[in-house]
Design a protein around this motif. Sequence first.
Motif, PDB file in Angstrom:
ATOM      1  N   HIS A  32       0.862  -1.192   0.000  1.00 46.16           N
ATOM      2  CA  HIS A  32       0.000   0.000   0.000  1.00 46.16           C
ATOM      3  C   HIS A  32       0.898   1.242   0.000  1.00 46.16           C
ATOM      4  O   HIS A  32       1.739   1.386   0.886  1.00 46.16           O
ATOM      5  N   GLU A  33       0.713   2.106  -0.965  1.00 44.03           N
ATOM      6  CA  GLU A  33       1.538   3.325  -1.023  1.00 44.03           C
ATOM      7  C   GLU A  33       0.631   4.519  -1.299  1.00 44.03           C
ATOM      8  O   GLU A  33      -0.185   4.490  -2.220  1.00 44.03           O
ATOM      9  N   MET A  34       0.804   5.586  -0.501  1.00 41.85           N
ATOM     10  CA  MET A  34      -0.109   6.737  -0.655  1.00 41.85           C
ATOM     11  C   MET A  34       0.283   7.656  -1.812  1.00 41.85           C
ATOM     12  O   MET A  34      -0.559   8.366  -2.356  1.00 41.85           O
ATOM     13  N   GLU A  39       0.812  13.385  -1.114  1.00 39.43           N
ATOM     14  CA  GLU A  39       2.247  13.686  -1.229  1.00 39.43           C
ATOM     15  C   GLU A  39       2.871  13.983   0.126  1.00 39.43           C
ATOM     16  O   GLU A  39       2.170  14.232   1.109  1.00 39.43           O
ATOM     17  N   THR A  40       4.205  13.943   0.188  1.00 42.31           N
ATOM     18  CA  THR A  40       4.929  14.420   1.369  1.00 42.31           C
ATOM     19  C   THR A  40       5.707  15.661   0.927  1.00 42.31           C
ATOM     20  O   THR A  40       5.821  15.920  -0.273  1.00 42.31           O
ATOM     21  N   PHE A  41       6.281  16.404   1.875  1.00 45.68           N
ATOM     22  CA  PHE A  41       7.006  17.603   1.451  1.00 45.68           C
ATOM     23  C   PHE A  41       8.339  17.270   0.782  1.00 45.68           C
ATOM     24  O   PHE A  41       8.926  18.101   0.109  1.00 45.68           O
ATOM     25  N   VAL A  52      15.042  10.731  -0.910  1.00 41.56           N
ATOM     26  CA  VAL A  52      14.498  12.079  -0.760  1.00 41.56           C
ATOM     27  C   VAL A  52      15.561  13.167  -0.694  1.00 41.56           C
ATOM     28  O   VAL A  52      15.237  14.344  -0.796  1.00 41.56           O
ATOM     29  N   CYS A  53      16.821  12.786  -0.503  1.00 38.56           N
ATOM     30  CA  CYS A  53      17.822  13.855  -0.396  1.00 38.56           C
ATOM     31  C   CYS A  53      19.100  13.418  -1.104  1.00 38.56           C
ATOM     32  O   CYS A  53      19.144  13.415  -2.324  1.00 38.56           O
ATOM     33  N   SER A  54      20.122  13.037  -0.360  1.00 37.77           N
ATOM     34  CA  SER A  54      21.394  12.706  -1.022  1.00 37.77           C
ATOM     35  C   SER A  54      21.216  11.437  -1.871  1.00 37.77           C
ATOM     36  O   SER A  54      20.272  10.668  -1.671  1.00 37.77           O
ATOM     37  N   PHE A 121      -2.740   1.766  -4.395  1.00 43.32           N
ATOM     38  CA  PHE A 121      -2.372   3.147  -4.116  1.00 43.32           C
ATOM     39  C   PHE A 121      -3.426   3.797  -3.236  1.00 43.32           C
ATOM     40  O   PHE A 121      -4.619   3.724  -3.523  1.00 43.32           O
ATOM     41  N   GLY A 122      -3.009   4.407  -2.168  1.00 41.47           N
ATOM     42  CA  GLY A 122      -3.928   5.091  -1.265  1.00 41.47           C
ATOM     43  C   GLY A 122      -3.356   5.123   0.135  1.00 41.47           C
ATOM     44  O   GLY A 122      -2.522   4.287   0.499  1.00 41.47           O
ATOM     45  N   GLU A 123      -3.808   6.103   0.907  1.00 41.01           N
ATOM     46  CA  GLU A 123      -3.310   6.259   2.274  1.00 41.01           C
ATOM     47  C   GLU A 123      -3.978   5.251   3.206  1.00 41.01           C
ATOM     48  O   GLU A 123      -5.190   5.050   3.132  1.00 41.01           O
ATOM     49  N   PHE A 221      16.170  24.487   7.649  1.00 44.70           N
ATOM     50  CA  PHE A 221      15.075  23.518   7.590  1.00 44.70           C
ATOM     51  C   PHE A 221      14.514  23.468   6.181  1.00 44.70           C
ATOM     52  O   PHE A 221      14.525  24.463   5.474  1.00 44.70           O
ATOM     53  N   HIS A 222      14.016  22.293   5.778  1.00 41.62           N
ATOM     54  CA  HIS A 222      13.298  22.204   4.508  1.00 41.62           C
ATOM     55  C   HIS A 222      11.971  22.928   4.654  1.00 41.62           C
ATOM     56  O   HIS A 222      11.409  22.991   5.742  1.00 41.62           O
ATOM     57  N   GLU A 223      11.466  23.397   3.506  1.00 42.50           N
ATOM     58  CA  GLU A 223      10.159  24.059   3.544  1.00 42.50           C
ATOM     59  C   GLU A 223       9.114  23.077   4.079  1.00 42.50           C
ATOM     60  O   GLU A 223       9.115  21.906   3.711  1.00 42.50           O
ATOM     61  N   GLU A 352      18.282   5.327  11.343  1.00 48.58           N
ATOM     62  CA  GLU A 352      18.435   6.558  10.579  1.00 48.58           C
ATOM     63  C   GLU A 352      19.229   6.276   9.308  1.00 48.58           C
ATOM     64  O   GLU A 352      20.310   5.704   9.372  1.00 48.58           O
ATOM     65  N   GLY A 353      18.652   6.632   8.173  1.00 45.71           N
ATOM     66  CA  GLY A 353      19.395   6.527   6.923  1.00 45.71           C
ATOM     67  C   GLY A 353      18.772   5.527   5.964  1.00 45.71           C
ATOM     68  O   GLY A 353      18.042   4.611   6.373  1.00 45.71           O
ATOM     69  N   TYR A 354      19.063   5.722   4.668  1.00 48.28           N
ATOM     70  CA  TYR A 354      18.520   4.826   3.644  1.00 48.28           C
ATOM     71  C   TYR A 354      18.914   3.374   3.908  1.00 48.28           C
ATOM     72  O   TYR A 354      18.093   2.457   3.811  1.00 48.28           O
ATOM     73  N   VAL A 355      20.207   3.166   4.189  1.00 52.08           N
ATOM     74  CA  VAL A 355      20.729   1.792   4.282  1.00 52.08           C
ATOM     75  C   VAL A 355      20.147   1.086   5.508  1.00 52.08           C
ATOM     76  O   VAL A 355      19.660  -0.056   5.420  1.00 52.08           O
TER      77      VAL A 355
HETATM   78  C1  LIG Z   1      13.960  15.607   4.177  1.00 54.47           C
HETATM   79  C2  LIG Z   1      14.700  14.344   4.436  1.00 54.47           C
HETATM   80  C3  LIG Z   1      15.994  14.172   3.959  1.00 54.47           C
HETATM   81  C4  LIG Z   1      16.691  12.966   4.178  1.00 54.47           C
HETATM   82  N1  LIG Z   1      17.942  12.814   3.671  1.00 54.47           N
HETATM   83  C5  LIG Z   1      18.588  11.615   3.814  1.00 54.47           C
HETATM   84  C6  LIG Z   1      19.864  11.396   3.217  1.00 54.47           C
HETATM   85  O1  LIG Z   1      20.399  12.267   2.564  1.00 54.47           O
HETATM   86  N2  LIG Z   1      20.472  10.199   3.389  1.00 54.47           N
HETATM   87  C7  LIG Z   1      19.880   9.195   4.100  1.00 54.47           C
HETATM   88  O2  LIG Z   1      20.483   8.113   4.231  1.00 54.47           O
HETATM   89  N3  LIG Z   1      18.669   9.366   4.682  1.00 54.47           N
HETATM   90  C8  LIG Z   1      18.011  10.563   4.554  1.00 54.47           C
HETATM   91  N4  LIG Z   1      16.787  10.768   5.126  1.00 54.47           N
HETATM   92  C9  LIG Z   1      16.211   9.744   5.890  1.00 54.47           C
HETATM   93  C10 LIG Z   1      15.418   8.909   4.867  1.00 54.47           C
HETATM   94  O3  LIG Z   1      14.101   9.287   4.722  1.00 54.47           O
HETATM   95  C11 LIG Z   1      15.343   7.557   5.278  1.00 54.47           C
HETATM   96  O4  LIG Z   1      16.636   7.198   5.510  1.00 54.47           O
HETATM   97  C12 LIG Z   1      14.700   6.559   4.320  1.00 54.47           C
HETATM   98  O5  LIG Z   1      14.105   7.077   3.160  1.00 54.47           O
HETATM   99  C13 LIG Z   1      13.670   5.965   5.169  1.00 54.47           C
HETATM  100  O6  LIG Z   1      13.196   4.835   4.552  1.00 54.47           O
HETATM  101  P1  LIG Z   1      11.755   4.349   4.957  1.00 54.47           P
HETATM  102  O7  LIG Z   1      11.414   3.239   4.040  1.00 54.47           O
HETATM  103  O8  LIG Z   1      11.666   4.123   6.390  1.00 54.47           O
HETATM  104  O9  LIG Z   1      10.825   5.630   4.621  1.00 54.47           O
HETATM  105  P2  LIG Z   1      10.528   6.283   3.157  1.00 54.47           P
HETATM  106  O10 LIG Z   1      11.605   5.953   2.207  1.00 54.47           O
HETATM  107  O11 LIG Z   1      10.201   7.703   3.410  1.00 54.47           O
HETATM  108  O12 LIG Z   1       9.224   5.496   2.716  1.00 54.47           O
HETATM  109  C14 LIG Z   1       8.001   5.620   3.428  1.00 54.47           C
HETATM  110  C15 LIG Z   1       6.875   5.493   2.415  1.00 54.47           C
HETATM  111  O13 LIG Z   1       5.633   5.417   3.104  1.00 54.47           O
HETATM  112  C16 LIG Z   1       4.671   6.181   2.430  1.00 54.47           C
HETATM  113  N5  LIG Z   1       3.612   6.525   3.407  1.00 54.47           N
HETATM  114  C17 LIG Z   1       3.698   7.344   4.480  1.00 54.47           C
HETATM  115  N6  LIG Z   1       2.525   7.342   5.162  1.00 54.47           N
HETATM  116  C18 LIG Z   1       1.683   6.496   4.506  1.00 54.47           C
HETATM  117  C19 LIG Z   1       0.324   6.082   4.727  1.00 54.47           C
HETATM  118  N7  LIG Z   1      -0.372   6.511   5.774  1.00 54.47           N
HETATM  119  N8  LIG Z   1      -0.235   5.208   3.852  1.00 54.47           N
HETATM  120  C20 LIG Z   1       0.478   4.749   2.766  1.00 54.47           C
HETATM  121  N9  LIG Z   1       1.747   5.118   2.514  1.00 54.47           N
HETATM  122  C21 LIG Z   1       2.361   5.982   3.374  1.00 54.47           C
HETATM  123  C22 LIG Z   1       5.468   7.364   1.897  1.00 54.47           C
HETATM  124  O14 LIG Z   1       4.834   7.960   0.806  1.00 54.47           O
HETATM  125  C23 LIG Z   1       6.784   6.699   1.511  1.00 54.47           C
HETATM  126  O15 LIG Z   1       6.769   6.252   0.181  1.00 54.47           O
HETATM  127  C24 LIG Z   1      16.077  11.945   4.922  1.00 54.47           C
HETATM  128  C25 LIG Z   1      14.778  12.112   5.414  1.00 54.47           C
HETATM  129  C26 LIG Z   1      14.079  13.293   5.172  1.00 54.47           C
HETATM  130  C27 LIG Z   1      12.687  13.448   5.691  1.00 54.47           C
END
Ligand SMILES: Cc1cc2nc3c(=O)[nH]c(=O)nc-3n(C[C@H](O)[C@H](O)[C@H](O)COP(=O)(O)OP(=O)(O)OC[C@H]3O[C@@H](n4cnc5c(N)ncnc54)[C@H](O)[C@@H]3O)c2cc1C
Length: 448
Positions: A32-34, A39-41, A52-54, A121-123, A221-223, A352-355
Amino acid sequence: MTDKTLHIVGGGMAGSEAAWQAANLGINVVLHEMRPKVETFAHQTGNFGEMVCSNSFRSDDDEQNAVGLLHWEMRAAGGLVMASADANKLPAGGALAVDREAFAEHITAKINAHPLISVEFGEVSELPTDGTWLFATGPLTSPALGAAIAAETGTDRLAFFDAIAPIVYADSVNMDIAWLQSRYDKGETEEEQKAYLNCPMTKDQYEAFIDALAAADKTEFHEGETAGYFDGCLPIEVMAERGRETLRFGPMKPVGLTNANDPENKPYAVVQLRRDNKLGTLYNIVGFQTKMKYGAQTEVFKMIPGLEDASFARLGGIHRNTFLNSPTLLDDQMRLKSRPNIRFAGQVTGVEGYVESAAMGLLAGRMAAAELLGRDLPPPPFTTAMGALINHITGGAEAKTFQPMNVNFGLFPPLDGMRGGRKGRKERYKGYTDRAKDDYNQWLDGQI
Ligand SMILES: Cc1cc2nc3c(=O)[nH]c(=O)nc-3n(C[C@H](O)[C@H](O)[C@H](O)COP(=O)(O)OP(=O)(O)OC[C@H]3O[C@@H](n4cnc5c(N)ncnc54)[C@H](O)[C@@H]3O)c2cc1C
């Protein structure tokens, strides 16, 4: 017949990896993906696995670096995030950087093509009572779902911002200058009375430190990120801007402390570090959340007497970040203790972090699949990078001060007979990664 479907909410790093792992074990997955409906900011596309960033997955060195080791462990488990990163990598020295669009398109195509994964697709804005669910909704979890989670966990167990103080490796602090003592020697046991590491400052050192804070480069801060957060977690540089004495009457107050290395001299200010894990290998600098850029932080914090040669397990920050107090809420299978049909994975669990997020998705996906198949899957041993991380968030971290954590060697159990400090570091890190690979392979082999 029981429903063997796994519902995963969130198609980011963790959710995509979890879906891939569970489906490859023969489980039907509904993802399920919203986005793009909601959208998110920070996200710009409707793709799965959007960065979302680097565009960096940081170090790819699996011998000397804990993130590199996590890459290795995910590759060994057939991870989708690592395979997509490897297929779309860009030249970046020892780091693993990727073409972000091609990377996310690769993940999206793999998910869409998998016969056992379907996408809705949906929240999702409630925690369902039936079925097997895995929430990987990330740092920008939608507000409605955040409210539903807070209603289940209690509002004090779900944070909407992190306020991360820098974390230092205990063995890199100079104990000829720093000393162990709790303010006013508070506590019943000697361990409690010596729970903090203290770094003393003279007036000149304090004044120079305040000037350096004012001059340091800061991030913005990001907008859309700041909405009403500031109470109680002001960055130190903002506190210092409010008055040169503010820190000396706040987190750097020198009262109730006697310098064990120089009892006759009363410090003008004291920086305190609090133990950050049960192993006692990591200490956070109390009250030092900051928006200073990373390079500036290392320079400014090394001005603190006792931390001149400090190594940082992580630097400070303040971000919009929804995360659970996992040490109190989740069991070692990443299930919500109060609602075991619900798992969490990814950044929302306090990594914390993508990995790290992808790695927790990999584990949660496998654990959920094992449960649906009637098998038992213990977490990896905490001598491995994945095991060290899951152990930290579900038990090893101090729950009261829990803040999101990167993978680092401070989370690993020390190696017997290895020299501490900077000098033995290369040999020690190789020792950690060798031990981790052996133990991880055994854990993986045990699942066949
Ligand atoms: C502004 C910002 C910058 C960042 N920069 C970095 C960086 O440079 N390097 C790094 O390693 N990490 C960074 N991070 C951290 C990064 O977000 C995480 O490391 C990584 O993307 C988190 O993975 P995740 O799968 O937990 O979340 P995400 O990758 O954010 O995935 C979560 C998903 O859930 C979906 N979702 C949310 N709520 C709902 C709902 N209610 N119903 C259905 N779908 C929903 C979202 O749309 C999204 O697709 C950053 C985070 C933010 C907010």
